[in-house]
Design a protein around this motif. Sequence first.
Motif, PDB file in Angstrom:
ATOM      1  N   LEU B 303      -6.174 -27.452  15.554  1.00 27.07           N
ATOM      2  CA  LEU B 303      -7.184 -27.487  14.493  1.00 27.07           C
ATOM      3  C   LEU B 303      -7.012 -26.286  13.550  1.00 27.07           C
ATOM      4  O   LEU B 303      -7.299 -26.378  12.354  1.00 27.07           O
ATOM      5  CB  LEU B 303      -8.590 -27.515  15.096  1.00 27.07           C
ATOM      6  CG  LEU B 303      -9.687 -27.993  14.148  1.00 27.07           C
ATOM      7  CD1 LEU B 303      -9.341 -29.336  13.535  1.00 27.07           C
ATOM      8  CD2 LEU B 303     -11.029 -28.091  14.848  1.00 27.07           C
ATOM      9  N   TRP B 304      -6.525 -25.178  14.081  1.00 31.53           N
ATOM     10  CA  TRP B 304      -6.232 -24.002  13.249  1.00 31.53           C
ATOM     11  C   TRP B 304      -5.203 -24.386  12.179  1.00 31.53           C
ATOM     12  O   TRP B 304      -5.375 -24.103  10.997  1.00 31.53           O
ATOM     13  CB  TRP B 304      -5.695 -22.871  14.134  1.00 31.53           C
ATOM     14  CG  TRP B 304      -5.541 -21.574  13.415  1.00 31.53           C
ATOM     15  CD1 TRP B 304      -6.480 -20.606  13.271  1.00 31.53           C
ATOM     16  CD2 TRP B 304      -4.361 -21.113  12.717  1.00 31.53           C
ATOM     17  NE1 TRP B 304      -5.972 -19.566  12.532  1.00 31.53           N
ATOM     18  CE2 TRP B 304      -4.688 -19.846  12.176  1.00 31.53           C
ATOM     19  CE3 TRP B 304      -3.093 -21.636  12.502  1.00 31.53           C
ATOM     20  CZ2 TRP B 304      -3.769 -19.102  11.437  1.00 31.53           C
ATOM     21  CZ3 TRP B 304      -2.189 -20.894  11.763  1.00 31.53           C
ATOM     22  CH2 TRP B 304      -2.530 -19.645  11.242  1.00 31.53           C
ATOM     23  N   THR B 305      -4.144 -25.066  12.628  1.00 32.14           N
ATOM     24  CA  THR B 305      -3.091 -25.484  11.701  1.00 32.14           C
ATOM     25  C   THR B 305      -3.650 -26.425  10.638  1.00 32.14           C
ATOM     26  O   THR B 305      -3.325 -26.310   9.452  1.00 32.14           O
ATOM     27  CB  THR B 305      -1.957 -26.188  12.479  1.00 32.14           C
ATOM     28  OG1 THR B 305      -1.708 -25.434  13.661  1.00 32.14           O
ATOM     29  CG2 THR B 305      -0.707 -26.295  11.658  1.00 32.14           C
ATOM     30  N   ILE B 306      -4.506 -27.343  11.063  1.00 35.91           N
ATOM     31  CA  ILE B 306      -5.111 -28.277  10.105  1.00 35.91           C
ATOM     32  C   ILE B 306      -5.923 -27.513   9.059  1.00 35.91           C
ATOM     33  O   ILE B 306      -5.882 -27.830   7.860  1.00 35.91           O
ATOM     34  CB  ILE B 306      -5.994 -29.312  10.854  1.00 35.91           C
ATOM     35  CG1 ILE B 306      -5.100 -30.250  11.665  1.00 35.91           C
ATOM     36  CG2 ILE B 306      -6.859 -30.103   9.872  1.00 35.91           C
ATOM     37  CD1 ILE B 306      -5.850 -31.251  12.512  1.00 35.91           C
ATOM     38  N   HIS B 307      -6.646 -26.472   9.507  1.00 36.98           N
ATOM     39  CA  HIS B 307      -7.426 -25.660   8.561  1.00 36.98           C
ATOM     40  C   HIS B 307      -6.534 -25.019   7.506  1.00 36.98           C
ATOM     41  O   HIS B 307      -6.873 -24.999   6.326  1.00 36.98           O
ATOM     42  CB  HIS B 307      -8.188 -24.553   9.315  1.00 36.98           C
ATOM     43  CG  HIS B 307      -9.533 -24.971   9.804  1.00 36.98           C
ATOM     44  ND1 HIS B 307      -9.730 -25.534  11.041  1.00 36.98           N
ATOM     45  CD2 HIS B 307     -10.755 -24.913   9.236  1.00 36.98           C
ATOM     46  CE1 HIS B 307     -11.010 -25.801  11.196  1.00 36.98           C
ATOM     47  NE2 HIS B 307     -11.657 -25.440  10.119  1.00 36.98           N
ATOM     48  N   VAL B 308      -5.391 -24.471   7.952  1.00 32.28           N
ATOM     49  CA  VAL B 308      -4.486 -23.808   7.007  1.00 32.28           C
ATOM     50  C   VAL B 308      -4.008 -24.809   5.954  1.00 32.28           C
ATOM     51  O   VAL B 308      -4.086 -24.551   4.747  1.00 32.28           O
ATOM     52  CB  VAL B 308      -3.279 -23.192   7.754  1.00 32.28           C
ATOM     53  CG1 VAL B 308      -2.214 -22.731   6.774  1.00 32.28           C
ATOM     54  CG2 VAL B 308      -3.744 -22.025   8.620  1.00 32.28           C
ATOM     55  N   VAL B 309      -3.568 -25.968   6.424  1.00 35.86           N
ATOM     56  CA  VAL B 309      -3.039 -26.971   5.499  1.00 35.86           C
ATOM     57  C   VAL B 309      -4.141 -27.461   4.553  1.00 35.86           C
ATOM     58  O   VAL B 309      -3.938 -27.577   3.336  1.00 35.86           O
ATOM     59  CB  VAL B 309      -2.435 -28.161   6.290  1.00 35.86           C
ATOM     60  CG1 VAL B 309      -2.029 -29.279   5.348  1.00 35.86           C
ATOM     61  CG2 VAL B 309      -1.253 -27.688   7.123  1.00 35.86           C
ATOM     62  N   LEU B 310      -5.329 -27.688   5.117  1.00 32.96           N
ATOM     63  CA  LEU B 310      -6.453 -28.177   4.321  1.00 32.96           C
ATOM     64  C   LEU B 310      -6.835 -27.170   3.236  1.00 32.96           C
ATOM     65  O   LEU B 310      -7.008 -27.519   2.059  1.00 32.96           O
ATOM     66  CB  LEU B 310      -7.631 -28.416   5.262  1.00 32.96           C
ATOM     67  CG  LEU B 310      -8.715 -29.390   4.826  1.00 32.96           C
ATOM     68  CD1 LEU B 310      -8.126 -30.747   4.551  1.00 32.96           C
ATOM     69  CD2 LEU B 310      -9.783 -29.495   5.911  1.00 32.96           C
ATOM     70  N   MET B 311      -6.925 -25.895   3.639  1.00 32.37           N
ATOM     71  CA  MET B 311      -7.342 -24.875   2.682  1.00 32.37           C
ATOM     72  C   MET B 311      -6.310 -24.743   1.569  1.00 32.37           C
ATOM     73  O   MET B 311      -6.640 -24.672   0.387  1.00 32.37           O
ATOM     74  CB  MET B 311      -7.518 -23.539   3.411  1.00 32.37           C
ATOM     75  CG  MET B 311      -8.291 -22.508   2.602  1.00 32.37           C
ATOM     76  SD  MET B 311      -8.438 -20.918   3.430  1.00 32.37           S
ATOM     77  CE  MET B 311      -9.534 -21.282   4.769  1.00 32.37           C
ATOM     78  N   TRP B 312      -5.046 -24.740   1.958  1.00 34.92           N
ATOM     79  CA  TRP B 312      -3.978 -24.619   0.964  1.00 34.92           C
ATOM     80  C   TRP B 312      -4.008 -25.811   0.000  1.00 34.92           C
ATOM     81  O   TRP B 312      -3.945 -25.630  -1.220  1.00 34.92           O
ATOM     82  CB  TRP B 312      -2.617 -24.521   1.681  1.00 34.92           C
ATOM     83  CG  TRP B 312      -1.457 -24.481   0.745  1.00 34.92           C
ATOM     84  CD1 TRP B 312      -1.001 -23.396   0.052  1.00 34.92           C
ATOM     85  CD2 TRP B 312      -0.619 -25.574   0.373  1.00 34.92           C
ATOM     86  NE1 TRP B 312       0.073 -23.741  -0.723  1.00 34.92           N
ATOM     87  CE2 TRP B 312       0.328 -25.064  -0.555  1.00 34.92           C
ATOM     88  CE3 TRP B 312      -0.561 -26.930   0.731  1.00 34.92           C
ATOM     89  CZ2 TRP B 312       1.319 -25.873  -1.118  1.00 34.92           C
ATOM     90  CZ3 TRP B 312       0.418 -27.724   0.168  1.00 34.92           C
ATOM     91  CH2 TRP B 312       1.337 -27.193  -0.751  1.00 34.92           C
ATOM     92  N   SER B 313      -4.162 -27.030   0.553  1.00 32.92           N
ATOM     93  CA  SER B 313      -4.156 -28.214  -0.329  1.00 32.92           C
ATOM     94  C   SER B 313      -5.352 -28.203  -1.276  1.00 32.92           C
ATOM     95  O   SER B 313      -5.231 -28.596  -2.433  1.00 32.92           O
ATOM     96  CB  SER B 313      -4.201 -29.517   0.470  1.00 32.92           C
ATOM     97  OG  SER B 313      -3.575 -29.382   1.687  1.00 32.92           O
ATOM     98  N   ILE B 314      -6.505 -27.762  -0.777  1.00 31.49           N
ATOM     99  CA  ILE B 314      -7.693 -27.760  -1.640  1.00 31.49           C
ATOM    100  C   ILE B 314      -7.490 -26.798  -2.811  1.00 31.49           C
ATOM    101  O   ILE B 314      -7.785 -27.123  -3.966  1.00 31.49           O
ATOM    102  CB  ILE B 314      -8.945 -27.385  -0.820  1.00 31.49           C
ATOM    103  CG1 ILE B 314      -9.365 -28.556   0.061  1.00 31.49           C
ATOM    104  CG2 ILE B 314     -10.097 -27.009  -1.752  1.00 31.49           C
ATOM    105  CD1 ILE B 314     -10.457 -28.235   1.046  1.00 31.49           C
ATOM    106  N   ILE B 315      -6.946 -25.613  -2.511  1.00 32.80           N
ATOM    107  CA  ILE B 315      -6.749 -24.636  -3.593  1.00 32.80           C
ATOM    108  C   ILE B 315      -5.693 -25.148  -4.575  1.00 32.80           C
ATOM    109  O   ILE B 315      -5.802 -24.998  -5.790  1.00 32.80           O
ATOM    110  CB  ILE B 315      -6.299 -23.273  -3.011  1.00 32.80           C
ATOM    111  CG1 ILE B 315      -7.348 -22.754  -2.029  1.00 32.80           C
ATOM    112  CG2 ILE B 315      -6.101 -22.258  -4.128  1.00 32.80           C
ATOM    113  CD1 ILE B 315      -6.914 -21.552  -1.240  1.00 32.80           C
ATOM    114  N   ARG B 316      -4.678 -25.814  -4.009  1.00 30.74           N
ATOM    115  CA  ARG B 316      -3.546 -26.257  -4.814  1.00 30.74           C
ATOM    116  C   ARG B 316      -3.905 -27.480  -5.666  1.00 30.74           C
ATOM    117  O   ARG B 316      -3.519 -27.572  -6.810  1.00 30.74           O
ATOM    118  CB  ARG B 316      -2.401 -26.580  -3.845  1.00 30.74           C
ATOM    119  CG  ARG B 316      -1.038 -26.743  -4.409  1.00 30.74           C
ATOM    120  CD  ARG B 316      -0.356 -25.398  -4.644  1.00 30.74           C
ATOM    121  NE  ARG B 316       0.990 -25.634  -5.147  1.00 30.74           N
ATOM    122  CZ  ARG B 316       1.241 -26.192  -6.309  1.00 30.74           C
ATOM    123  NH1 ARG B 316       0.250 -26.567  -7.069  1.00 30.74           N
ATOM    124  NH2 ARG B 316       2.488 -26.382  -6.705  1.00 30.74           N
TER     125      ARG B 316
END
Lengths: 244, 319
Positions: B303-316
């Motif tokens: 779930l940590w990994t999912i958070h990183v990807v999610l946060m990056w995609s939202i900003i991007r």
Amino acid sequence: MTGSLPLLGLLVLGVGLLLRLRPALVVVAAAVVTGLLAGMPIYRAELQLLADPPAPEGILNMLGRAFVENRFVSLFIITLPAIALSERFGLQERAAAVIQQVRAATVGRLQIVYQLFRVLVGALGIRLNGHAAFVRPLLFPMSVGLGAVEPPLAQAASLEKDERRLEEIKATDAAAENYGNFYGQNLSPVQPGILLVYGALKALGYEVSLWRMVLFSVPVVCSSLILGAVQFLLLDRRERRRGR
Amino acid sequence: MAGVAGTIFSLGAVYVIAGLVLVCFAILTVADRRHPRRWGPGAFWCVLGIVFIFGSVLPHWVSGLLVIVMVALDGAGQVRAGLAADRGAARPHGASRPGNQIFLPVVAIPMVTFAFALTFRALGMDANRGALVGLGYGSLAAMALVLRLTGSTPRELMAEGRRLNELMGPVNILPQLLASLGVIFTAARLGDPIASGIVRLVPADHLFLFVVANCLSMTVLTMVLGNSFAAFPVIAAGVLVPLIIQPFGADPAAVAILTLSVGASGTLMTPMAANFNLVPVALLGMKSEYGVIRAQLPFAVALWTIHVVLMWSIIRFVR
């Protein structure tokens, strides 16, 4: 000018919590130490703050102002009388009866339903200690029943195996509670966690919408439910293999 | 007319109601002669009630002193949780036991909360404030409902509330204290040295690496402190705002709530979060002290990994 000296306030926070001192005391001590190291005065008369140019705020003034401005974070206390009286009249027993009606065929499926139930409770804005209220008295005995763990009457060889299975069931029951509790509460705009984020961002100069935070919690909650389901179904598979 | 409604349905009025509830708790505690140590908790909740009722008019340094008084009472061991004498008060008789209707009061709270938020929004007012005011009036509605359903007296209602509140203890004000700590951290510019330290560690001005640094520092600090609420104000001031929100114009609501919830991965992995990871070991009589943490490890990392990807995609990608 004072540079990284206030970081020692963080050290106070870490060491205090590590030593298991009373958390409220540790937090306020960290606040006072941070303020002192940043060169703030302890106290400043209100009149001086209104002067032009205003004098820098004192630590006591700032602590009081911050605590008063963040009263909304503790507002959930107002819900306690109604919840407590409902509990006295069988709220938890009724909730237990609802869970017991779940006809799950396996331990893993029961845990999936329980995690969903906990997400729902959190989304309703209700805080409770699920380990004591539901896991120990309810989820665990139901899981053991479904796992059909043999009573320790079996032969010595399988006794140890049963113990390991039991240990695994206990651990995943507790995990289902934590998963549902941690992520589900962010679906309510009035849970302390989300309100703390709102307050901290406001202090940093950003006024955000509580509802937007709830919105962006949805993908996280969905992911947590999927990951939880995978873990619980893998447990079922191991149980089936052992059963053979 | 609108002025009167505006006063009644204001956050200030809800604070006064909450303060009165707290003062009721305090009075009942002090009046309870069988309480092993009634003056400590009585004083603690009474002072909190005073801050709720009069916080907006008291000079801030007085409120600050009152906070110190509360924390000192707790620090001196006068307000331990769970001291409330639970004498298993007379169970209600079968005749008046409500069935599934007992869910109504509890469900009324979120429904009223939501209705207020919608109404505030429709009237062009702040929906955040609407939710908080709704929480207050939702609780009042729930109190009225539960009194009607069970035929209890208001005194019994408050006595039960006091019991539950004392059972939870002074941790109840911890999130509010942590939010206040955040204000002082911000004023002391605690974020600057943390941000410059991270900038030195991260090789380039790279969004993805900053997102990783943000999530990693939040998780590690949560593991050390055992509490993601305590870690959040530090990370928000030191990493999230200076390195992600400001330079990349990220949506503050989205990245902030994801930062709090990535902290939960840390909570799942640390023995410092005893309530969640060690207490169940004892409750369920497990053999291995870290059995719960071990079971949660793969989930927490995934779930940590999912958070990183999610946060990056939202900003991007989300504008």
